[in-house]
Motif scaffolding. Structure first.
Motif, mmCIF file in Angstrom:
data_model
loop_
_atom_site.group_PDB
_atom_site.id
_atom_site.type_symbol
_atom_site.label_atom_id
_atom_site.label_comp_id
_atom_site.label_asym_id
_atom_site.label_seq_id
_atom_site.Cartn_x
_atom_site.Cartn_y
_atom_site.Cartn_z
ATOM 1 N N LEU A 58 0.270 -1.262 0.618
ATOM 2 C CA LEU A 58 0.177 -0.673 0.084
ATOM 3 C C LEU A 58 0.891 1.388 -0.353
ATOM 4 N N ALA A 59 2.218 1.268 1.128
ATOM 5 C CA ALA A 59 2.279 2.496 1.404
ATOM 6 C C ALA A 59 4.103 2.970 0.319
ATOM 7 N N PHE A 60 4.543 2.056 -0.232
ATOM 8 C CA PHE A 60 5.637 1.467 -0.339
ATOM 9 C C PHE A 60 5.836 0.726 -2.102
ATOM 10 N N GLY A 61 4.649 0.482 -2.222
ATOM 11 C CA GLY A 61 4.063 -0.796 -3.264
ATOM 12 C C GLY A 61 3.642 -0.403 -4.192
ATOM 13 N N PRO A 66 5.740 6.286 -4.116
ATOM 14 C CA PRO A 66 6.096 7.154 -4.839
ATOM 15 C C PRO A 66 7.022 7.053 -5.552
ATOM 16 N N TYR A 67 7.425 5.982 -6.074
ATOM 17 C CA TYR A 67 8.474 5.540 -7.302
ATOM 18 C C TYR A 67 7.122 5.172 -8.467
ATOM 19 N N VAL A 68 6.035 4.575 -8.071
ATOM 20 C CA VAL A 68 5.157 4.665 -9.229
ATOM 21 C C VAL A 68 3.967 6.225 -8.800
ATOM 22 N N ALA A 69 3.051 6.229 -7.631
ATOM 23 C CA ALA A 69 2.445 7.495 -7.904
ATOM 24 C C ALA A 69 3.534 8.531 -7.844
ATOM 25 N N PHE A 70 3.492 9.514 -7.763
ATOM 26 C CA PHE A 70 4.449 10.468 -7.276
ATOM 27 C C PHE A 70 4.711 10.457 -8.775
ATOM 28 N N ALA A 71 5.859 9.702 -9.130
ATOM 29 C CA ALA A 71 6.942 9.787 -9.994
ATOM 30 C C ALA A 71 5.564 9.908 -11.247
ATOM 31 N N GLY A 129 21.786 -2.411 -2.328
ATOM 32 C CA GLY A 129 20.297 -3.028 -2.001
ATOM 33 C C GLY A 129 19.993 -2.744 -0.412
ATOM 34 N N LYS A 130 21.014 -3.355 0.220
ATOM 35 C CA LYS A 130 20.411 -3.323 1.126
ATOM 36 C C LYS A 130 20.827 -2.003 1.928
ATOM 37 N N HIS A 131 21.735 -1.114 1.588
ATOM 38 C CA HIS A 131 22.797 0.226 2.649
ATOM 39 C C HIS A 131 21.516 1.305 2.439
ATOM 40 N N THR A 132 20.762 1.585 0.819
ATOM 41 C CA THR A 132 20.547 2.451 0.717
ATOM 42 C C THR A 132 18.109 3.229 0.697
ATOM 43 N N ASP A 133 18.346 3.809 0.479
ATOM 44 C CA ASP A 133 16.533 3.991 0.401
ATOM 45 C C ASP A 133 15.905 3.541 -1.821
ATOM 46 N N SER A 134 16.180 2.225 -1.373
ATOM 47 C CA SER A 134 15.734 2.607 -3.158
ATOM 48 C C SER A 134 14.696 3.195 -3.589
ATOM 49 N N VAL A 135 13.487 3.639 -2.860
ATOM 50 C CA VAL A 135 12.242 3.927 -3.310
ATOM 51 C C VAL A 135 13.194 5.552 -3.651
ATOM 52 N N ALA A 136 13.655 6.223 -2.326
ATOM 53 C CA ALA A 136 13.810 7.588 -3.175
ATOM 54 C C ALA A 136 14.886 7.786 -4.390
ATOM 55 N N LEU A 137 15.746 6.949 -4.198
ATOM 56 C CA LEU A 137 16.682 6.527 -5.508
ATOM 57 C C LEU A 137 15.975 6.683 -6.983
ATOM 58 N N PRO A 339 14.065 17.119 -4.900
ATOM 59 C CA PRO A 339 15.484 17.533 -3.740
ATOM 60 C C PRO A 339 15.250 16.654 -2.615
ATOM 61 N N PRO A 340 13.701 16.515 -1.097
ATOM 62 C CA PRO A 340 13.928 15.199 -0.563
ATOM 63 C C PRO A 340 13.806 14.541 -1.083
ATOM 64 N N ALA A 341 13.548 13.240 -2.188
ATOM 65 C CA ALA A 341 13.906 11.984 -2.807
ATOM 66 C C ALA A 341 16.102 12.296 -3.133
ATOM 67 N N ALA A 342 16.605 13.002 -3.365
ATOM 68 C CA ALA A 342 17.982 13.301 -4.165
ATOM 69 C C ALA A 342 18.190 12.740 -2.411
ATOM 70 N N ALA A 343 17.958 14.297 -0.929
ATOM 71 C CA ALA A 343 18.570 13.985 0.112
ATOM 72 C C ALA A 343 18.330 12.296 0.568
ATOM 73 N N ILE A 344 16.912 12.052 0.785
ATOM 74 C CA ILE A 344 16.986 10.370 1.302
ATOM 75 C C ILE A 344 17.991 9.619 1.524
ATOM 76 N N TRP A 345 18.640 9.228 0.106
ATOM 77 C CA TRP A 345 18.893 8.366 -0.388
ATOM 78 C C TRP A 345 20.218 7.839 -0.384
ATOM 79 N N ILE A 346 20.741 9.308 -0.411
ATOM 80 C CA ILE A 346 22.653 9.549 -0.204
ATOM 81 C C ILE A 346 22.364 9.816 1.638
#
Length: 359
Positions: A58-61, A66-71, A129-137, A339-346
């Motif tokens: 629901l939230a991150f799928g 966000p990588y589907v709906a917001f994008a 893949g285990k050390h980043t936020d794949s959704v934000a990236l 900008p927030p997505a760029a900040a979140i993944w890094i």
């Protein structure tokens, strides 16, 4: 979740086709607000059952991830501008269904699928893949891709959009930071672009998020442990709760209120607090046994205090990264590169990697 079998992958793929179109139809920011509500609903399911399907779907799928709906909303907006249906490719507030152009929604679908596939690919990369936020990236990559494909709104030429728009750099500036400084040629949020503003938003919203994340990790984690579930399960999802609050605040930004945009701050600070508290207590994030705050002694509370300060530092870091990303890609551009997505993944990569090194 969506790589367990071909059937579930295709199920998610079809859902992403719809999810991207829905995001474009209602507008990217409205879709993101819905992500916030989905996270809160998922937390209710999670706290009651220990099941993460709400977060996963629901939230991150592909439902409101966000990588589907917001994008999809972001891509739909710049495509609509490229086609001459609207004049502002950065407008991720307006519901694009109001344009009455089915092709705009179909572009949302295409980018919904793009996000679905890219996120799965990033999440399954060894170590990273285990050390980043794949959704934000994925949100960032999707925004960059939409700009490159449709961003040339004057020449109406595909695959020629500029990521930096150097023609709008400050004239006479000699250094790169001076060239991209916000001003008449473009800015993101005037009320949170100065160092003093970033320090204030980053630190205080960071503490705000870190405290909530620690309480959820501890008390829900202790509840799970009593049910025979891993106590670390709550900590792994704790930072999503303040993130959801921040996402819902975007609803008031849409109504022309100068609200702070800080979901990149809250998710990073919350993540930092729950990853570093176990280290401060002499353990590791992976093996720490979370206990209810009602059982904490003075030492545990003192370490929690330090964890809040760590959250504040990471919150400031995330705020600075977002403003830099805004100056680099968003301010002068023809489309929304988040900008927030760029900040979140890094920021996520730094927090998780640093915690792992210190464990």
């Amino acid at each position: 979740m969506f790589t367990a079998s071909l059937g579930v992958f295709l199920f998610g793929l079809l859902a992403a086709i719809a999810g991207g179109a829905v995001g474009a139809a209602i507008g990217g920011n409205y879709a993101f607000v819905m992500t916030g509500f989905m996270v809160l609903a998922s937390w209710g399911i999670f706290a009651a059952t220990g099941n993460t399907f709400g977060f996963d779907y629901l939230a991150f799928g592909p439902f409101f991830g966000p990588y589907v709906a917001f994008a999809g909303g972001v891509a739909g907006a710049i495509y609509a501008t490229y086609k001459g249906y609207m004049t502002d490719g950065k407008d991720v507030n307006s519901p694009l269904a109001g344009l009455g152009k089915p092709d705009v929604l179909l572009v949302g679908s295409i980018f919904g699928v793009f996000g679905y596939v890219v996120q799965i690919g990033i999440a399954n990369l060894p170590w990273f893949g285990k050390h980043t936020d794949s959704v934000a990236l994925t949100v960032l990559i999707s925004g960059l891709m939409a700009r490159w494909v449709f961003g040339n709104t004057k020449g109406r030429k595909l695959f020629s959009g500029s990521l930096h728009n150097p023609e709008l750099f400050h004239e006479g500036a000699t250094s790169f930071p001076a060239k991209i400084k916000p001003g008449p040629n473009g800015r993101w949020l005037e009320w949170q672009e100065k160092p003093s503003q970033l320090l204030t938003i980053g630190s205080l919203f960071g503490i705000f998020a870190a405290s909530a994340s620690l309480f959820l990790a501890s008390n829900v984690g202790a509840h799970f442990a009593a049910q025979g579930l891993p106590s670390t399960l709550a900590a792994a999802n704790a930072s999503s709760f303040p993130f959801a609050i921040s996402a819902i605040i975007i609803l008031f930004l849409i109504t022309n209120r100068n609200m702070p945009v800080q979901h990149h701050v809250t998710i990073t600070a919350g993540l930092g607090a729950v990853h570093f508290y176990p280290i401060l207590m002499g353990g590791t994030f992976a093996t720490f046994k979370w206990t209810a705050t009602s059982t904490w002694d003075s030492h545990a509370w003192l370490m929690a205090f330090v964890a809040l300060l760590i959250g504040a530092v990471f919150g400031i870091m995330a705020a600075a990264f977002a403003e830099f990303a805004a100056r680099l890609w968003y301010n002068r551009g023809t489309s929304h590169i988040d900008p927030p997505a760029a900040a979140i993944w890094i920021s996520n990569t730094i927090v998780v990697s640093l915690a792992a090194l210190l464990s």
